[in-house]
Design an enzyme around this catalytic site. Structure first.
Site, short mmCIF file in Angstrom:
data_model
loop_
_atom_site.label_atom_id
_atom_site.label_comp_id
_atom_site.label_asym_id
_atom_site.label_seq_id
_atom_site.Cartn_x
_atom_site.Cartn_y
_atom_site.Cartn_z
N ARG A 107 0.82 -1.22 0.00
CA ARG A 107 0.00 0.00 0.00
C ARG A 107 0.85 1.27 0.00
NH1 ARG A 107 -2.20 -3.39 -1.12
NH2 ARG A 107 -4.08 -4.38 -0.40
N SER A 153 -10.92 -0.21 3.17
CA SER A 153 -10.26 -0.49 4.45
C SER A 153 -9.76 0.83 5.04
CB SER A 153 -9.06 -1.40 4.23
OG SER A 153 -9.49 -2.60 3.64
N GLU A 189 -5.39 4.18 6.10
CA GLU A 189 -5.04 3.97 4.70
C GLU A 189 -5.48 5.17 3.84
OE1 GLU A 189 -5.88 0.01 2.75
OE2 GLU A 189 -6.82 1.32 1.28
C1 LIG Z 1 -15.68 0.10 -1.15
C2 LIG Z 1 -14.20 0.29 -1.33
C3 LIG Z 1 -13.36 -0.81 -1.48
C4 LIG Z 1 -11.97 -0.65 -1.64
N1 LIG Z 1 -11.18 -1.75 -1.80
C5 LIG Z 1 -9.85 -1.62 -1.97
C6 LIG Z 1 -9.01 -2.77 -2.14
O1 LIG Z 1 -9.47 -3.90 -2.16
N2 LIG Z 1 -7.68 -2.57 -2.29
C7 LIG Z 1 -7.12 -1.32 -2.31
O2 LIG Z 1 -5.90 -1.22 -2.46
N3 LIG Z 1 -7.89 -0.21 -2.15
C8 LIG Z 1 -9.23 -0.33 -1.99
N4 LIG Z 1 -10.02 0.79 -1.82
C9 LIG Z 1 -9.41 2.12 -1.81
C10 LIG Z 1 -9.45 2.86 -3.17
O3 LIG Z 1 -10.44 2.32 -3.99
C11 LIG Z 1 -8.12 2.82 -3.90
O4 LIG Z 1 -7.12 3.39 -3.11
C12 LIG Z 1 -8.19 3.59 -5.23
O5 LIG Z 1 -7.02 3.36 -5.99
C13 LIG Z 1 -8.37 5.08 -5.06
O6 LIG Z 1 -8.63 5.61 -6.34
P1 LIG Z 1 -9.34 7.01 -6.54
O7 LIG Z 1 -9.25 7.35 -7.97
O8 LIG Z 1 -10.69 6.98 -5.95
O9 LIG Z 1 -8.37 7.96 -5.69
P2 LIG Z 1 -8.79 9.23 -4.83
O10 LIG Z 1 -9.51 8.80 -3.63
O11 LIG Z 1 -9.43 10.25 -5.69
O12 LIG Z 1 -7.34 9.74 -4.40
C14 LIG Z 1 -6.55 8.99 -3.51
C15 LIG Z 1 -5.13 9.58 -3.47
O13 LIG Z 1 -4.51 9.39 -4.73
C16 LIG Z 1 -4.17 10.65 -5.31
N5 LIG Z 1 -4.41 10.55 -6.74
C17 LIG Z 1 -5.57 10.19 -7.36
N6 LIG Z 1 -5.38 10.20 -8.68
C18 LIG Z 1 -4.10 10.58 -8.89
C19 LIG Z 1 -3.30 10.79 -10.06
N7 LIG Z 1 -3.78 10.60 -11.30
N8 LIG Z 1 -2.00 11.20 -9.90
C20 LIG Z 1 -1.49 11.39 -8.65
N9 LIG Z 1 -2.19 11.21 -7.54
C21 LIG Z 1 -3.48 10.80 -7.65
C22 LIG Z 1 -5.05 11.66 -4.62
O14 LIG Z 1 -4.47 12.95 -4.63
C23 LIG Z 1 -5.13 11.08 -3.22
O15 LIG Z 1 -3.94 11.42 -2.53
C24 LIG Z 1 -11.42 0.65 -1.66
C25 LIG Z 1 -12.27 1.76 -1.51
C26 LIG Z 1 -13.63 1.59 -1.36
C27 LIG Z 1 -14.53 2.79 -1.22
#
Ligand SMILES: Cc1cc2nc3c(=O)[nH]c(=O)nc-3n(C[C@H](O)[C@H](O)[C@H](O)COP(=O)(O)OP(=O)(O)OC[C@H]3O[C@@H](n4cnc5c(N)ncnc54)[C@H](O)[C@@H]3O)c2cc1C
Length: 347
Positions: free
Chosen positions: A161, A240, A339
């Protein structure tokens, strides 16, 4: 490029809480992304990069800067080499590689919310697979050097992570992610996770049809509230909330002396460390599924997900998170670490 002022951010996150952004820019091309970042940097304006908002806790005061929503599109497959734009929806990328192209490599990452561009940031992982195993290169805009860079996998510093992008949060904006998938004639990569193997009725290390693996993961995830469903408050979460603690040998020894800790799950981690389960710790510290009576509670399906039951504020959610973190520390002497990325708030 769309620019809005005083724009609510809560609807752009899966927790659906937190205050507005002073300015919200939506960028549809890499050039628009870079222009928006350059403009904010030149003005000394704080920048929040936003993908699907599924790993963010935005404070109730909101964000007094520019929130940049990445809405770029692109899915290019050449044999087993895949390049996707940062704004693509991750679960859709996985679905297409599995169902349309029968390729393996990211099938166990089905159903994870958010954008493709965010996957390298925390080295997204589930069910024994991590994006680090399939990523070949990340194309990013380097704000320090003011140029587009191509970082090979070895330079991304991927770990559990974590990555270089998370370690230097104000430096890189991911534009595109390149993967090497596997053509295993319709089979998956080996099933690594015990729960998935049990569910599929195979041994760990076996391969199954790649679409069977994908469907199994979606089913298992849905049972834990880990697939987004707007009608189900158990999925109004950031997934998580705490990472699984990785304990040094000395920390692990001290942890094992705590009453009840002898049954704790333990997995070998790099450098002689041991990884244990945050969900197990939370549950055994007295915070079962559904714990909490306010507008923020634990999911009724999974102890690791902190959820908004509809009217929670960020402070409601953080109060619950602090109660759980403190309770686990008291019971087991282990410090849980969040996380999701915190914006304008701390745990
Ligand atoms: C129901 C649920 C289940 C989940 N299950 C998992 C799982 O099984 N495994 C897991 O690892 N995670 C899981 N997650 C967490 C999440 O889905 C991941 O971390 C996902 O990759 C976040 O993507 P996002 O586009 O929504 O990022 P955001 O929430 O929009 O951003 C998260 C971070 O990444 C940065 N960021 C986003 N896009 C970029 C970019 N293009 N360049 C640079 N920085 C960027 C943002 O600035 C922020 O710091 C889960 C979340 C939910 C709600």
């Amino acid at each position: 490029m769309l620019v809005e002022n005083d724009a609510p951010l809560a609807p752009l996150t899966t927790l659906r809480l937190g205050g507005p952004a002073r300015r919200l820019v939506t960028a549809h091309t890499d050039d628009e992304v870079i222009a928006a970042v350059r403009e904010a940097d030149a003005a000394g304006e704080p920048l929040l990069v936003l993908g699907g908002g599924s790993n963010l806790v935005i404070g109730d005061a909101g964000f007094s800067g520019t929130a940049l929503r990445i809405a770029t599109e692109g899915f290019a497959l050449d044999g087993t080499a895949l390049e996707v734009a940062a704004g693509e929806t991750w679960s859709e990328v996985v679905r297409r590689t599995v169902l349309d192209h029968h390729l393996a490599g990211i099938e166990f990452l089905a159903g994870i919310p958010g954008s493709a561009g965010a996957t390298p940031v925390q080295n997204v992982g589930a069910y024994g697979q991590e994006v680090a195993q399939a990523i070949t290169e990340v194309v990013a805009y380097d704000r320090t050097a003011d140029e587009v860079v191509v970082l090979p996998n070895a330079e991304c510093a991927f770990s559990y992570r974590h990555s270089r992008f998370k370690a230097e949060p104000d430096r890189y904006v991911v534009l595109r992610v390149r993967f090497r998938l596997e053509d295993a004639e319709g089979l998956s990569t080996p099933v690594r996770y015990a729960e998935t193997a049990r569910h599929l009725g195979v041994e760990q290390g076996d391969r199954v049809a790649v679409d069977t693996a994908w469907k199994a993961v979606l089913l298992l995830r849905a049972g834990k509230g880990m697939v987004l469903d707007p009608a189900d408050h158990d999925t109004w979460s950031a997934g998580s909330f705490f990472t699984n603690p990785v304990l040094t040998a000395a920390q692990y020894e001290s942890f094992r002396t705590r009453p009840g800790a002898e049954d704790a799950p333990a997995y070998p981690a790099p450098e002689g460390c041991t990884k244990t389960s945050a969900a197990w710790l939370i549950d055994r510290a007295g915070f079962g599924k559904g714990y909490g009576s306010g507008p923020a509670t634990l999911s009724t399906k999974h102890t690791l997900a902190l959820t908004n039951r509809g009217s929670a504020t960020a402070e409601d959610l953080l109060a619950l998170a602090r109660e759980i973190r403190d309770g686990v520390r008291e019971a087991f002497g282990v410090e849980l670490v969040n996380e999701p990325v915190m914006v304008g708030v701390t745990l």
